[in-house]
Design a protein around this motif. Sequence first.
Motif, PDB file in Angstrom:
ATOM      1  N   ARG A 131       0.831  -1.211   0.000  1.00  0.00           N
ATOM      2  CA  ARG A 131       0.000   0.000   0.000  1.00  0.00           C
ATOM      3  C   ARG A 131       0.863   1.257   0.000  1.00  0.00           C
ATOM      4  O   ARG A 131       0.546   2.250  -0.669  1.00  0.00           O
ATOM      5  N   LYS A 134       2.195   2.000  -3.454  1.00  0.00           N
ATOM      6  CA  LYS A 134       1.144   2.550  -4.314  1.00  0.00           C
ATOM      7  C   LYS A 134       0.794   3.985  -3.939  1.00  0.00           C
ATOM      8  O   LYS A 134       0.428   4.791  -4.800  1.00  0.00           O
ATOM      9  N   PRO A 138       1.228   5.621  -7.604  1.00  0.00           N
ATOM     10  CA  PRO A 138       0.074   4.751  -7.859  1.00  0.00           C
ATOM     11  C   PRO A 138       0.187   3.902  -9.117  1.00  0.00           C
ATOM     12  O   PRO A 138      -0.431   2.835  -9.195  1.00  0.00           O
ATOM     13  N   ASP A 139       0.971   4.351 -10.108  1.00  0.00           N
ATOM     14  CA  ASP A 139       1.026   3.624 -11.373  1.00  0.00           C
ATOM     15  C   ASP A 139       2.122   2.566 -11.413  1.00  0.00           C
ATOM     16  O   ASP A 139       2.269   1.859 -12.411  1.00  0.00           O
ATOM     17  N   HIS A 141       4.043  -0.886 -11.047  1.00  0.00           N
ATOM     18  CA  HIS A 141       3.621  -2.291 -11.054  1.00  0.00           C
ATOM     19  C   HIS A 141       4.373  -3.026  -9.957  1.00  0.00           C
ATOM     20  O   HIS A 141       5.605  -3.003  -9.911  1.00  0.00           O
ATOM     21  N   GLY A 172      -2.458  -4.108  -3.401  1.00  0.00           N
ATOM     22  CA  GLY A 172      -1.729  -3.526  -4.522  1.00  0.00           C
ATOM     23  C   GLY A 172      -0.885  -4.487  -5.335  1.00  0.00           C
ATOM     24  O   GLY A 172      -0.266  -4.075  -6.320  1.00  0.00           O
ATOM     25  N   ASP A 174       0.361  -6.812  -8.117  1.00  0.00           N
ATOM     26  CA  ASP A 174      -0.045  -6.890  -9.522  1.00  0.00           C
ATOM     27  C   ASP A 174       0.351  -8.195 -10.202  1.00  0.00           C
ATOM     28  O   ASP A 174      -0.339  -8.657 -11.109  1.00  0.00           O
TER      29      ASP A 174
END
Length: 376
Positions: A131, A134, A138-139, A141, A172, A174
């Motif tokens: 978290r 992110k 935020p973008d 990976h 978060g 990915d």
Amino acid sequence: MLARLATAGLLDISDKLEAGVRLDLGDGVRLFDADLLSVGWLANREREKRHGARTFYNYNIRLEATNVCVASCLFCAFARLKPGDEGAYTMSLEQAWDKLRQRAHQPLTEIHVVNGLHPDLPFGYYTELLRGFKRIRPDIHLKCFTAVEIAFFADLYGKTDEQVMRELMEAGLDSLPGGGAEIFAERVRRKIAHDKCGSDRYLQIHRTAHLLGMRSNVTMLYGHIETAEERVDHMLRARALQDETGGFQAFIPLAFHPDNNQMRKLPAPTAADTLRVHAVARLICDNIAHVKAFWIATGVEVAQTALWFGVDDLDGTVQEEKIYHMAGARTPEAMTTRQLERLVRAAGREPVERDTLYNVVHAGGPPPPLRDPVTP
């Protein structure tokens, strides 16, 4: 080339590949005994069918937040059994987040996190770690936590493997990295990594990750006590799961490094062995799009040569890798995108910066023509 393939006894394998017939265990074992340049030529032909001259890399950072680990893998020089042991460390969340904050000026697209199996950290450490990344970017990976770590979390915190992944995804996560596969053969795994999750559970965790919508990679540790048959078996098991889910993005052979671990009496794999393993992986793993040479493990020059032996991906900028360097790797700890592009071009290939999911970030254009193309 036909004459060379005939001399090497590989014409039938070449014909199978041309006809789209899959190679089997016996074919793979033969490739480990055959003329190296002939095997490389076949692998390069398959590589170029898929990717032409394009060679992928990404702008990433590698982070190992703790090396405290309850497992006792014989090949590992990174792990420390408990906090307080010499060389043991565990980053605070702020220290880990600072690794990303300090790179605010870099157009990173991925953070790759692999840790030891720490027995005392709460599960919230890992969810908040994600978290926090992110929140900072935020973008970005987040490719984090091997299947071995997922299994350890599930057992330690009383959850199922799927519950662990769902909670990490909510925080978060990915995708999953491919580490921890080692060799799937039980004979080898029992000797070199007896106290971490087995091959079937590793594959099941990746199966579940794929069904949850995540992509992942699969690795293979080579150059220690495994046989050619066990290498090919490993590739075939990865291929079988890929038939089922389609979730593997890359097959990544990882070279065994003997320094500073319990297998230090064994020699490291040679450059020829490294080139052959990557080439055979390209030929056996026909349904996995990419074969990656992790330049940290292979060495930069061998990784560059492997671009003509089936490899189409060099991983990325990496930055601050510890696991291989603690095992004696003498490669740089990071490379810039410019350095990666330069070595790809010098090999006569076309550099392409990608993100984790192989979306093109930047294509560097075709390389200059080779004066003397490499033709075995």
